[in-house]
Design a protein around this motif. Structure first.
Motif, mmCIF file in Angstrom:
data_model
loop_
_atom_site.group_PDB
_atom_site.id
_atom_site.type_symbol
_atom_site.label_atom_id
_atom_site.label_comp_id
_atom_site.label_asym_id
_atom_site.label_seq_id
_atom_site.Cartn_x
_atom_site.Cartn_y
_atom_site.Cartn_z
ATOM 1 N N ARG A 1 0.832 -0.989 0.023
ATOM 2 C CA ARG A 1 -0.084 -0.061 0.016
ATOM 3 C C ARG A 1 0.995 1.361 0.128
ATOM 4 N NH1 ARG A 1 -4.607 1.883 -1.370
ATOM 5 N NH2 ARG A 1 -5.703 0.268 -0.300
ATOM 6 N N GLU A 2 2.067 1.093 0.912
ATOM 7 C CA GLU A 2 2.873 2.467 0.987
ATOM 8 C C GLU A 2 3.535 2.655 -0.470
ATOM 9 O OE1 GLU A 2 5.315 1.778 4.255
ATOM 10 O OE2 GLU A 2 3.760 2.014 5.763
ATOM 11 N N LEU A 3 4.128 1.585 -1.041
ATOM 12 C CA LEU A 3 4.506 1.660 -2.416
ATOM 13 C C LEU A 3 3.592 2.175 -3.510
ATOM 14 C CD1 LEU A 3 7.046 0.906 -4.390
ATOM 15 C CD2 LEU A 3 5.951 -1.058 -4.741
ATOM 16 N N ALA B 1 0.337 6.015 -7.472
ATOM 17 C CA ALA B 1 -0.863 6.924 -7.282
ATOM 18 C C ALA B 1 -0.326 8.352 -7.926
ATOM 19 C CB ALA B 1 -1.241 7.014 -5.676
ATOM 20 N N PRO B 2 0.568 8.904 -7.785
ATOM 21 C CA PRO B 2 0.693 10.374 -8.129
ATOM 22 C C PRO B 2 0.849 10.568 -9.724
ATOM 23 C CG PRO B 2 2.587 9.838 -6.514
ATOM 24 C CD PRO B 2 1.780 8.633 -6.669
ATOM 25 N N PHE B 3 0.820 9.342 -10.366
ATOM 26 C CA PHE B 3 1.005 9.323 -12.089
ATOM 27 C C PHE B 3 -0.219 8.837 -12.424
ATOM 28 C CE2 PHE B 3 5.243 8.989 -10.174
ATOM 29 C CZ PHE B 3 5.909 10.220 -10.749
ATOM 30 N N ALA B 4 -1.137 8.165 -11.608
ATOM 31 C CA ALA B 4 -2.280 7.355 -12.099
ATOM 32 C C ALA B 4 -3.236 8.218 -12.974
ATOM 33 C CB ALA B 4 -2.899 6.746 -11.179
ATOM 34 N N ALA B 5 -3.670 9.313 -12.413
ATOM 35 C CA ALA B 5 -4.540 10.225 -13.009
ATOM 36 C C ALA B 5 -3.965 10.481 -14.475
ATOM 37 C CB ALA B 5 -4.973 11.360 -12.309
ATOM 38 N N GLU B 6 -2.864 10.864 -14.382
ATOM 39 C CA GLU B 6 -2.288 11.501 -15.840
ATOM 40 C C GLU B 6 -2.085 10.526 -16.861
ATOM 41 O OE1 GLU B 6 2.219 12.576 -17.383
ATOM 42 O OE2 GLU B 6 1.649 13.038 -15.296
#
Length: 45
Positions: free
Chosen positions: A22-24, A30-35
């Motif tokens: 989860r931490e990974l 997560a920071p790049f998923a939307a992009e």
């Protein structure tokens, strides 16, 4: 984790692994998923 069914509770080792994954994911994915989703591309990096 719910204590309603203790027989099905994950072991401490499993919980540590789950927490690490989860931490990974939160830090690296997560920071790049939307992009990536917006651009409809497969991240090769």
């Amino acid at each position: 984790m719910s204590s309603d069914f203790p027989a099905y509770a994950p072991s401490e080792e499993h919980e540590l692994l789950r927490r690490s994954v989860r931490e990974l994911a939160d830090a690296k994915i997560a920071p790049f998923a939307a992009e990536v989703d917006e651009e409809s591309r497969f991240p090769r990096e």
